[in-house]
Design a protein around this motif. Structure first.
Motif, mmCIF file in Angstrom:
data_model
loop_
_atom_site.group_PDB
_atom_site.id
_atom_site.type_symbol
_atom_site.label_atom_id
_atom_site.label_comp_id
_atom_site.label_asym_id
_atom_site.label_seq_id
_atom_site.Cartn_x
_atom_site.Cartn_y
_atom_site.Cartn_z
ATOM 1 N N MET A 152 -40.187 -22.596 -17.197
ATOM 2 C CA MET A 152 -41.407 -21.997 -17.728
ATOM 3 C C MET A 152 -42.432 -23.028 -18.180
ATOM 4 N N LEU A 153 -42.178 -24.296 -17.916
ATOM 5 C CA LEU A 153 -43.095 -25.324 -18.409
ATOM 6 C C LEU A 153 -44.427 -25.279 -17.673
ATOM 7 N N SER A 154 -45.442 -25.783 -18.353
ATOM 8 C CA SER A 154 -46.724 -25.948 -17.680
ATOM 9 C C SER A 154 -46.581 -27.073 -16.656
ATOM 10 N N ALA A 155 -47.509 -27.120 -15.732
ATOM 11 C CA ALA A 155 -47.418 -28.125 -14.667
ATOM 12 C C ALA A 155 -47.362 -29.530 -15.254
ATOM 13 N N ASP A 156 -48.125 -29.728 -16.287
ATOM 14 C CA ASP A 156 -48.201 -31.042 -16.923
ATOM 15 C C ASP A 156 -46.842 -31.461 -17.458
ATOM 16 N N LYS A 157 -46.272 -30.581 -18.268
ATOM 17 C CA LYS A 157 -44.985 -30.920 -18.875
ATOM 18 C C LYS A 157 -43.878 -30.909 -17.847
ATOM 19 N N SER A 158 -44.059 -30.082 -16.856
ATOM 20 C CA SER A 158 -43.045 -30.022 -15.816
ATOM 21 C C SER A 158 -42.965 -31.361 -15.085
ATOM 22 N N ALA A 159 -44.099 -31.999 -14.916
ATOM 23 C CA ALA A 159 -44.097 -33.313 -14.283
ATOM 24 C C ALA A 159 -43.369 -34.319 -15.161
ATOM 25 N N LEU A 160 -43.582 -34.172 -16.441
ATOM 26 C CA LEU A 160 -42.905 -35.058 -17.393
ATOM 27 C C LEU A 160 -41.392 -34.859 -17.296
ATOM 28 N N ALA B 200 -46.647 -40.896 -22.583
ATOM 29 C CA ALA B 200 -46.877 -39.551 -22.057
ATOM 30 C C ALA B 200 -46.244 -38.505 -22.963
ATOM 31 N N VAL B 201 -45.045 -38.788 -23.418
ATOM 32 C CA VAL B 201 -44.385 -37.789 -24.272
ATOM 33 C C VAL B 201 -45.059 -37.724 -25.637
ATOM 34 N N LEU B 202 -45.403 -38.903 -26.158
ATOM 35 C CA LEU B 202 -45.961 -38.941 -27.514
ATOM 36 C C LEU B 202 -47.298 -38.222 -27.612
ATOM 37 N N THR C 75 -52.352 -39.507 -20.628
ATOM 38 C CA THR C 75 -52.576 -39.073 -22.002
ATOM 39 C C THR C 75 -52.549 -37.549 -22.045
ATOM 40 N N GLY C 76 -51.704 -37.049 -22.915
ATOM 41 C CA GLY C 76 -51.583 -35.610 -23.010
ATOM 42 C C GLY C 76 -52.648 -35.004 -23.887
ATOM 43 N N ASP C 77 -52.531 -33.697 -24.107
ATOM 44 C CA ASP C 77 -53.593 -33.009 -24.824
ATOM 45 C C ASP C 77 -53.453 -33.080 -26.338
#
Ligand code: NA
Ligand code: NA
Lengths: 89, 557, 147, 955, 164, 114
Positions: B198-206, D720-722, D606-608
């Motif tokens: 269910m992750l967003s595309a952004d987090k899914s890439a992470l 990226a995670v931070l 850089t994340g949101d």
């Protein structure tokens, strides 16, 4: 007043640590570096205490106790190594 | 006791180890007896677990009575039951063999052996990512210690490589875990799986980055191509019963890959890359493993490379990523693990009787028991090379059948050629070891009864798997089906998904909290999260175990 | 002058003093030219400095925040026990390792050579030249024992 | 169901030799024959049905997922082969009973033979292609064992390996072909496959399938160019050669071709492949048969040639050709088995098989001579023997075929040449052994003699015991009888076989010696004439041949094998050069590559969640840390300096934990730091401290690039995670820590309660490390330097006074502190682990200050036991919850009002933490003290009771 | 005798109790009880590690001594600070061999530590036979005066405190 | 702050890797230690960077995510156990192989005398 004092104290401690780092890098001999490291440990105690005052918390205080005790022991270990090679004999 | 069945495979070896350590080194025979008895009990436990998992239900055991995803749970499904049972069977042969004298070449063999089993079983049973890491470390450290058992140049040298590489691997494991936690906010595998979906595309890439890194780590343990170089010398130098037990070690990596691929990363975009990596890496491993098989100049090395070929086979099968291939690979896995174990034990027996030459493939003195050992070698060789009529052939056939039109093009030739290489090498080895001996009377020690029974115990698996091919492959089919239906897993294990709350510490407070004693709190988010959490808590701590076990296993249907 | 103010003033004073002493101790490490001289600063200055800061913290929490907090005393005590030992051991190590000291050093240590410190010193690999930053001290060439 | 009994009986028969070993050779042999005979009987009961073209089959499910069933069938083709396998098999068993020398381990031999028989029966009866393949490979394997039966002979070993390699390689190709067939047909069942001929021929995979299947068949049936293993297989005992390499195993390939003819045959690809290979084999085999000196060599090459003949016939593919092929299979089996038996007799009696050393045996061994004469004539294709009949049919077919269009004339020509050669070698065999004058004076001959005993052994030569020649004689007579009465003795059998192969296409045929004066007959006569001529000019011929002979196939094979192994070794050594650096580099590269692959899918690094501002303290801390890390890396040649820099990083890491609100981590990091420091200093002492040599700039460059890339990846991941909001399950722990875990320090509650299982694992790891190091330190002897690197001898102050005194003062204080840290752990930062390390380090200080002996005398505790007890306490605490029906490690706590003291919390987690404490103390000291003690006389060694084991390190 | 057995070091026990109370910063009954238990228990556990130490015979003198040393420490720091802050003044460092009068280990340690903590001196080595103490002085003008000073200010009081 | 933190973990791990790629056991051990520092910081930071937010109920009003902290604690301990083991293994290797090269040989590819 307290804040200013904290500022001054913190700055001085940080400067002291910078000097320690300088000595650590420069040497020229192992005991010099060791002295620098040990002093850095001790200065770190002050740093923690000052930060504790700053944040008004005692949560991190035990770190100071540990640094005092453990820093000493590790310095002793290195001294023993330099003096005798074998630290447990 | 039955409600605690799931944790027994971990606790039993652990308690045995502790008892052995406390009893000191007073009586070797007591240590042996205890270790053999405990391992035997594990075999029975394994059978019970298989029986339980065979019903198709998934059972869970919430440690500390903290429900998933908050607490650590042990999960029993068909695959984990099979792995635990397989480990027990393998270990039983090894411990029997070791009890003939190998165990006294160093200290605490049996205790560490039991801890190794604890680590293995824990890794197979846990349903939690970080707990998997912990059990990995237990089994690795135990394996380091066992590898060094008895000392010696070769072992130490190989061990150093093995340990360093695995330490780097462990570091990478933690990084991967960290990223996955950062992206999903959970550690439970099933929970992580459904959140990844269910992750967003952004987090899914992470999460993909974490997933791919994790697969590299598992590939190191499983030993596929760019990462297998530690294996040959390590396995070839380990003491025989340890090398035999190590046959399961690469499978831990494989197990982990299967588990995360089907449960955690099933919905991740990374799965495509993972499967490609496994597929090509596996194929390359078959190729180079096969080359190594041909090149081997020592029987132990030969067996080590055979293990590599089997790893490559299994990995490429896991890279195929469908039910049939997974079913086939599980069948093959059972066979190859036990036979590799048997071969290591046999190599030791043969080497023992050949004097100085040991297991090196050169002419040496006559064996004491050429017929017996030769016969056993024959069976093992036939099985491992995948020649009929033993289980290896069936496993290979299943795998080849499972490949689809395009996969076939790569897999078949490699698999067949590797089989041929194995055959050539094994026939050469066999003819040197058993036929080309010097004249004169044999003078080596006679194989001990325990050693023989240990090797036989493992060897029997080859014909047995043929006889029981149908039920076994039914089981593996069902296992694969179950793996590819993670919903069952998730539904029995987890409460319905609640959206995770925001971090209680609001953004503004992060910077401002530096000076004031009372940091600012975004109260609205706080109430949100407490609501969300309290509904979770209601289901989290169950009143008593009876309820827990029943609710999770889904009762008798 | 309320209690809090006195306390605050005391705390502030101790903090500034502590900082000064600690800094001075470390500065000594920078200023002096041989190891034995550099040793003096940290063993004394830093220890006292940290002691001051610790006492400041104790006073702050106990008097200002009214939450008894005495561990600082313990640390201070501990530091005063260990710091001289550290200094002593470091100096002993320095002696043992034949560290150079400046030529103007007075006194002699003849009997130590055989008995208490290491001997048989071999030629050392060439070491970097000490930068002679201050011209006026050029006369103070570094000397070394045991060569 | 009776079908299943046929393989089962022969399988059961494998046990008979072992069980009857004690009865003596004769009885054992007879007993061994009983079960195959019974099986033969069962086969025979079905003959009438089979003659009418019926197919009898049965099926038991085995592995349905695979399409593999235990399915057997009995049809005409099977009948033909089953008769050969069982019938000739029994005769050969009987013969072998006499052939083997009394001291040989005959029970194993007979068991293998029966197992082989089972496998062969399996091949011909299999009603499932996969099942067929299983038995197929089994025959290869058993032939390996049988050829290598005289394992002390290197030629036997080599021959066995070669046979195994070639036939298994073919077998694997066959498997691929079979799987493809199964895939196209959707079943491996024989009737489905045979019925799906059109489908198969229409498939785009057809050429591949044919190639693979033919590879299997040709290797097994020793077709050119895969024939070379067969002559080398002659190192086997003669019964094996007679059985495997003439009448059965080598026919398996042909059987397969016949069996699959309906499915794969009837295409020009099929026909041309078979014809060409068959022709080449026919001529090639015959030519080399003529040049052989070894009796069995002649027979082996002649077998090759005859197998080529059959393949050729199958390739020609006309209905009559196939009948001829089937007929020749029967004929060849009869005469070749007889000839092998006679060769065995001759070898047995004279001690040699070299045809040049033999001669004039007719008078000495008339019966053997007669047998050889009969069978040899059959092989030469001389009327009225059976061989003549099938050869005539071949000539007829060869003349009429139009396969190659205009070039088809080549076929009869080559067949004629083959037939002539066949006549020549057959006659040579008979003449050379029985009629030619012996020439013992030939020196060259003596040198190349194969027999061991060079003496004139033939003087004692005489006909063997009945048992040894009767089987051969029977077969030879059969050759004659079949030749004379083919329609009675062979036609029904061949007819039913043909029905099985070509069904309705089976022609009406008539076997007869006399078909009139036609072209084939003329050719036969020419062949006989040419054959005689060739024999007459044989010596000249061999001289020419020796010039023409290409390199021996064996040599090529052996060399190729050696070359492949060498190449494999080269590749393996290149790949695994034993360099840890390379292996690490590969691991890192994989990690970097894969992670980068994942990261590359990220739109923006850089994340949101954005960034927090930086403060000066943090910058300074970061600089110090970076300084420490980089200088630790740069100073790696000055190890102590590197260590000090590492220590700086360690300190800064703890401060970072303080900075970012992780007191427990800071404490743990600090205490672990000291223990590691001591550990590393010990390591420094024992490891050579001389700086290593300089590294090449290229290597350095590689390392720096790799390290930088890795660092970048880690930094990118971290960043990226931070910069993204983490939505985690953490709130549950914060919420539940007090009500559910009874502690306010959430980290500690997680450690001892929520995730206590992890902690249990963690202390297990620690204890294991201790146990492992104990193993490593056992009997370790080390060089102990007498001074430091600069040559300064160690100080004479072993235990500096001031340190002694201070250590003594610190111990009670440290213990107090550790109790304090321990007790507050559940509610405030601290806990068992940190407390344990403090205790351990304080005790270590005693060891450092006072020495090992002094301290351990005052602390007579076994550290492993402490660690184990700690673990035990932790586990027992966990088990305690079982009593109350809760899962392992379920915690429980309560607040109790104790008079005078007040409200006090008691928690099982505390008990668990005690376990952690003890485990940490025990394990840490176990590691460090043991390591320290290796320079003392208290080095760890195994106890005396365990030293009887051979000295370690020998392996 | 019996008390010795269960309370081997009353002074240490007292120190431990005080330390405990300082650490927990609380005077509740529970903490005192716990502190007492620890103060009694820890010496019993650690007594095996003690080498015979002299008893403090004159606690009051000790108190005075401590105060004097504390004062000296402050003075020492100011002196050293001046030295450090005024680079113009070149110090004259030196090594002195100080003849030891006390022979007890604790006394020597106390003396050495005191010397290190006080004006411009660091003890660097205790000779193997405990006959002398090597001292490094940061700024030394008169060797004999320094020796005398140390004896008068520190060693003699220490001798008196322990009566050794 | 995030950038700075990432920079530090990156440099720490790069230095660790550089040391790991040396040919002798001692730098390798130091490298592993550095790497584990980096990894611990990394894992720790997954809960976010919070100031004065210790996960102690009552001590801070908005506690940080305690889970990564607990994980790192476990990781530190395990790391220590592993370091201990490899240190002693290195010593043993030195005794058995006669030198401290990770491959058990004197000199190695790429190394050359200056
Ligand atoms: Na985050
Ligand atoms: Na030692």
């Amino acid at each position: 007043m307290l804040i200013i004092a904290l500022w001054i104290s913190l700055t001085l401690i940080v400067l002291a640590m910078a000097i320690n780092v300088y000595r650590l890098a420069k040497g020229p001999d192992i005991p010099d570096r060791l002295l620098a490291l040990d002093t850095m440990y001790v200065n770190a105690i002050a740093l923690i205490v000052i930060v504790g005052l700053w944040l008004n918390t005692k949560t991190y205080f035990e770190a100071a106790i540990l640094i005092a005790m453990l820093g000493f022991i590790s310095t002793m270990a290195i001294c023993r190594y330099l003096l005798r090679g074998d630290i447990i004999e | 006791m039955s409600q605690h069945l799931l944790i027994l495979p971990i606790l039993l070896p652990m308690l045995t180890a502790l008892a052995l350590l406390l009893s000191g080194q007073t009586s070797t025979s007591f240590q042996r007896l205890a270790s053999i008895a405990a391992t035997g009990a594990l075999v029975i436990l394994g059978a019970l677990l298989l029986y339980r998992a065979g019903s198709g239900d998934i059972s869970a055991y919430a440690l500390g009575n903290w429900q998933a995803p908050y607490g650590i749970v042990l999960v029993l499904d068909r695959l984990s039951a099979l792995m635990v049972a397989l480990t027990a069977v393998l270990a039983f042969g090894c411990v029997l063999f070791a009890s003939a004298g190998d165990d006294t070449r160093g200290s605490n063999f049996h205790a560490i052996f039991q801890l190794q089993l604890m680590g293995l079983n824990g890794a197979f049973l846990t349903g939690d990512m970080f707990n998997l890491f912990v059990f990995f470390e237990i089994l690795l450290l135990a394996s380091y210690a066992l590898l060094m058992h008895g000392g010696g140049k070769a072992r130490i040298g190989a061990g150093l490589h093995y340990v360093v590489l695995n330490l780097v691997g462990s570091a990478l494991f933690l990084v991967a875990l960290g990223v996955l936690y950062g992206a999903t906010g959970t550690l439970n595998m099933a929970d992580m799986g459904r959140r990844i979906a269910m992750l967003s595309a952004d987090k899914s890439a992470l999460a993909s980055a974490g997933a791919l890194l994790l697969i590299v780590v598992f590939s190191l343990k499983a030993a596929i191509l760019p990462l297998y170089f530690w294996l040959p010398s390590t396995y070839a130098s380990a003491p025989a019963p340890v090398a035999a037990l190590f046959a399961i070690m690469t499978k831990v990596g494989l197990y982990a890959i299967l588990r995360v691929n089907t449960l955690v990363f099933a919905e991740s975009p990374a799965l495509v890359f993972i499967e490609a990596w496994l597929w090509w890496g596996g194929l390359a491993t078959i190729l180079f493993g096969g080359i190594g098989v041909l090149a081997a100049r020592d029987m132990r090395t030969l067996v080590a490379y055979l293990v590599l070929v089997s790893v490559g086979t299994l990995m490429s099968a896991s890279g195929m990523g469908h039910v049939a291939s997974v079913s086939a690979l599980i069948f093959y896995l059972v066979h190859t693990t036990l036979i590799a174990g048997a071969l290591f034990l046999l190599a030791e027996l043969v080497g023992m009787q050949r004097g100085k030459a040991g297991t090196r493939l050169v002419r040496a003195r006559k064996l004491r028991q050429p017929t017996l050992l030769g016969g056993m070698f024959m069976i093992a060789a036939v099985a491992v090379a995948g020649i009929p009529p033993l289980a290896g052939a069936l496993g290979k056939l299943l795998l080849m059948q499972a490949a689809d039109e395009t996969q076939r093009l790569m897999l078949w030739p490699l698999l067949l050629l590797a089989g041929l290489a194995a055959l050539v090498a094994l026939s050469r080895a066999g003819s040197v070891l058993f036929w080309a001996s010097y004249k004169g009377e044999p003078s080596g020690p006679v194989a001990n009864r325990r050693q023989l029974s240990g090797a036989t115990w493992l060897l029997v698996s080859a014909p047995l798997l043929v006889l029981l091919a149908s039920p076994v492959s039914h089981y593996t089919d069902a296992t694969a089906e179950q793996l590819f239906n993670p919903q069952q897993f998730t539904e029995t294990l987890l409460p319905p998904l609640v959206p995770l709350a925001k971090e209680p510490l609001a953004k503004t407070s992060r910077t401002e909290a530096t000076r004031t004693k009372a940091p600012l709190i975004d109260t609205s988010s706080l109430t949100n999260y407490s609501k969300a959490v309290s509904s979770d808590i209601a289901t989290a701590k169950q009143p008593a175990l009876a309820h827990t076990a029943a609710s999770v296993t889904g009762d008798k249907r | 002058m309320s209690l809090p103010f006195i306390a605050e003033a005391l705390v502030s004073l101790l903090l500034v003093l502590g900082g000064l002493f600690a800094f001075t101790g470390s500065l000594g490490m920078l200023q002096f030219e041989d190891f034995f001289m550099r040793l003096h600063g940290p063993t004394k200055g830093t220890t006292l400095g940290i002691g001051c800061v610790l006492i400041a913290s104790m006073v702050y929490f106990t008097l200002y925040q009214r939450e008894p907090h005495m561990q600082e005393l313990l640390i201070t005590l501990f530091l005063f026990i260990t710091a001289p030992v550290t200094g002593h051991m470091l100096a002993k190590t320095g002696l043992h390792m034949h560290l150079r000291f400046i030529t103007s050093t007075r006194g002699s240590l003849p009997e130590l050579l055989d008995e208490d410190v290491g001997q048989n010193r071999v030629a050392r690999p060439g070491r970097p030249k000490r930068p002679s930053g201050v011209k006026s001290r050029k006369r103070q060439l570094l000397k070394s024992r045991g060569r | 169901m009776s079908l299943l009994w046929i393989p089962l009986l022969t399988l059961a028969g494998t046990l008979v030799p072992v069980l009857t070993e004690t009865l003596g050779r004769r009885r054992s042999t007879l007993a061994t024959m009983a079960l195959p005979l019974l099986a033969l009987l069962i086969v025979l009961t079905h003959t009438s049905a089979l003659f009418s073209g019926d197919v009898i089959s049965m099926q038991v499910g085995w592995l349905p997922q695979l399409g593999l069933d235990l399915a057997f069938r009995l049809d005409g083709l099977t009948l033909l082969f089953a008769l050969l396998i069982l019938g000739i098999g029994c005769l050969i068993l009987f013969y072998a009973g006499y052939y083997l020398s009394p001291q040989e381990k005959d029970s194993r031999f007979f068991s293998f033979m029966l197992l082989f028989m089972t496998a062969m029966i399996g091949i011909v009866m299999a009603d499932n292609l996969l099942l067929l393949w299983l038995f197929w490979e089994l025959t290869s394997l058993l032939s390996f064992l049988l050829i290598g039966f005289w394992s002390h002979r290197s030629d036997a070993r080599r021959g066995a390996r070669m046979a195994l390699t070639v036939t298994s390689a073919g077998g694997l190709a066959l498997l691929a072909g079979i799987l493809l067939i199964g895939n196209i047909v959707g079943s491996f069942a024989m009737q489905d496959v045979l019925a799906a001929g059109d489908q198969l021929r229409g498939s785009s995979y057809y050429p591949l399938i044919v190639t693979l299947v033919l590879l299997g068949a040709f290797t097994k049936s020793a077709q050119f160019p895969f024939h070379f293993w067969l002559p080398h297989a002659m190192a086997a005992p003669t019964p094996v050669s007679a059985y495997l390499h003439s009448s059965t195993m080598v026919k398996a390939g042909i059987f397969l071709l016949a069996r699959l003819h309906p499915a794969l045959g009837d295409t020009s690809l099929w026909a041309i492949s078979l014809t060409m290979v068959g022709l080449a084999t026919l001529v090639y085999g015959a030519w080399f048969a003529l040049l052989q000196r070894d009796l069995k060599g002649i027979l082996a090459f002649s077998t090759v040639s005859h197998l080529g003949l059959v393949v050729l016939l199958l390739g020609l593919g006309s209905p009559l050709a196939i009948v001829a092929a089937l007929f020749h299979i029967l004929n060849h089996a009869l005469f070749k088995a007889a000839l092998f038996m006679s060769a065995g007799v001759i070898d047995h009696e004279t001690g040699t098989r070299d045809i040049r050393r033999l001669g004039g045996l007719w008078t000495l061994m008339p019966l053997t001579g007669t047998l050889t004469l009969l069978a040899g004539a059959a092989m030469a294709g001389i009327p009225p023997f059976n061989g003549f009949l099938s050869k005539e049919m071949l000539l007829t077919e060869a003349v009429t075929t139009q396969l190659f269009g205009g070039l088809s004339v080549v076929i009869p020509l080559l067949v004629l040449i083959g037939a002539s050669l066949s006549v020549a070698y057959s006659l040579r065999l008979i003449y050379g052994v029985f009629f030619a004058p012996r020439s013992p004076k030939d020196n060259a001959l003596k040198e190349s003699a194969t027999g061991e005993n060079e003496e004139e052994t033939s003087i004692q030569a005489h006909d063997p015991p009945k048992g040894m020649y009767l089987p051969g004689m029977g077969l030879a007579v059969l050759c004659l009888l079949v030749g004379l009465f083919p329609m009675t003795l062979a036609a029904p059998l061949i007819n039913s076989a043909s029905l099985a192969v070509q069904g309705l296409h089976t022609p009406v045929f008539h076997f007869a010696l006399w078909h009139g004066l036609n072209l084939p007959l003329m050719m036969s006569l020419i062949a006989i004439g040419l054959g005689v001529l060739l024999l007459w000019r044989h010596s000249r011929l061999s001289a020419v041949a020796s010039l023409l002979t290409p390199k021996d196939a064996t040599m090529i094979f052996e060399r190729a094998t050696i070359r492949i192994v060498k190449a494999a070794l080269w590749v393996t050594l290149r790949l695994e050069n034993g360099s840890l650096q390379r292996y690490q580099a590969l691991l890192l590269l994989s990690a970097i590559g894969m992670t980068a692959l994942g990261l590359s899918r990220l739109g923006l690094l850089t994340g949101d969640a954005g960034l927090q501002p930086v403060d000066g303290l943090a910058i300074l801390g970061a600089i110090v840390m970076i300084f420490g890390a980089v200088s630790s890396a740069l100073a790696h040649r000055w190890r102590l300096v590197s260590l000090l820099m590492l220590s700086v990083v360690g300190l800064m890491v703890s401060l970072t934990f303080v900075r970012f609100s992780a007191p427990d981590l800071a404490f743990t990091q600090l205490s672990v730091e000291v223990a590691s420091m001591i550990l590393l200093i010990l390591a420094l002492f024992f490891l050579p401290q001389r700086p290593p040599r300089w590294v090449s700039p290229r290597r350095l460059m590689r390392d720096i690039i790799l390290a930088t890339a890795f660092g970048l990846i880690i930094a990118a991941l971290n960043y990226a995670v931070l910069t993204r909001e983490t939505l985690s399950i953490a709130n549950f722990f914060l919420e539940q820590s007090v009500p559910g875990g009874g502690g306010t320090n959430v980290v500690n509650v997680i450690l001892v309660d929520f995730r206590g299982f992890d902690t249990l694992g963690e202390i297990t790891v620690l204890t294991l490390a201790g146990l492992g190091t104990y193993k490593l330190l056992n009997r370790l002897r080390l060089f102990k330097p007498s001074g430091n690197l600069e040559g300064i001898r160690w100080s004479r102050h072993r235990y500096p006074l001031i340190l002694e005194v201070v250590a003594q003062l610190i111990l009670p204080l440290a213990l107090l502190v550790s109790v304090y840290i321990f007790l507050r752990g559940h509610n405030e930062p601290g806990g068992g682990f940190i407390a344990g390390l403090i205790t351990a380090v304080a005790l270590l200080l005693q060891y450092m200050a006072r020495g090992y002996e002094w301290t351990s005398n005052r602390l007579p505790i076994s550290y492993p036991v402490v660690a184990v007890i700690g673990l035990l306490i932790a586990v027992t605490t966990g088990l305690g919850s079982w009593v109350f029906g809760y899962p392992f490690l379920t915690s429980s706590f309560g607040y109790f009002d104790i008079p005078l003291i007040g409200k006090t919390e008691l928690a099982t987690a505390l008990l668990f933490d005690i376990g952690v404490y003890l485990a940490v103390v025990g394990a840490t000291l176990m590691i460090l003290v043991n390591l320290g003690s290796i320079t003392t006389i208290h080095r760890p060694t195994l106890k005396a009771s365990q030293q009887n084991a051979p000295a370690e390190g020998k392996k | 005798m019996k008390i010795e057995r269960y309370l081997p070091a009353p002074a240490l026990s007292l120190i431990l109790l005080i330390t405990w109370l300082l650490m927990v910063s609380s005077l509740s009954f529970g903490q005192i009880l716990l502190g007492l238990i620890l103060a009694l228990g820890i010496p019993l556990i650690t007594r095996r590690f003690w080498l015979p130490l002299p008893r403090i015979k004159h606690p009051i003198k000790l108190a005075f001594f401590v105060l004097r040393v504390l004062g000296d420490i402050v003075v020492a720091n100011i002196q050293v600070s001046l030295l450090i802050w005024s680079p113009k003044r070149a110090p004259h460092p030196g090594f002195i061999e100080y003849p030891l009068h006390v022979q007890d280990r604790l006394a020597i340690t106390l003396l050495a530590n005191t010397i290190t903590m006080t004006p411009g001196t660091v003890s660097t080595n205790i000779s193997l036979d405990k006959s002398s103490l090597l001292i490094h002085a940061l700024d030394m003008s008169d060797e004999q005066a320094l020796i005398r000073d140390i004896y008068e200010r520190y060693e003699r009081p220490i001798k008196e405190i322990f009566e050794c | 702050m995030e950038l700075l933190f990432s920079l530090v973990t990156g440099v720490l791990s790069a230095s660790g890797i550089y040391l790991l790629l040396r040919g002798r056991t001692f730098p390798v051990i130091v490298g592993l230690t550095l790497l584990s520092y980096a990894v611990n910081l990394f894992l720790f930071s997954m809960g976010g960077l919070h100031t004065n937010a210790a996960a102690v109920i009552g001590a801070s009003e908005a506690p940080a995510d305690p889970l990564p902290q607990a994980l790192v604690l476990t990781a530190i301990v395990i790391g220590f156990a592993m370091t201990a083991f490899i240190v002693i293994l290195a010593i043993r290797a030195r005794a058995e192989l006669g030198n401290d090269h990770v491959d058990g040989k004197q000199g190695d590819e790429g190394e050359q005398s200056k």
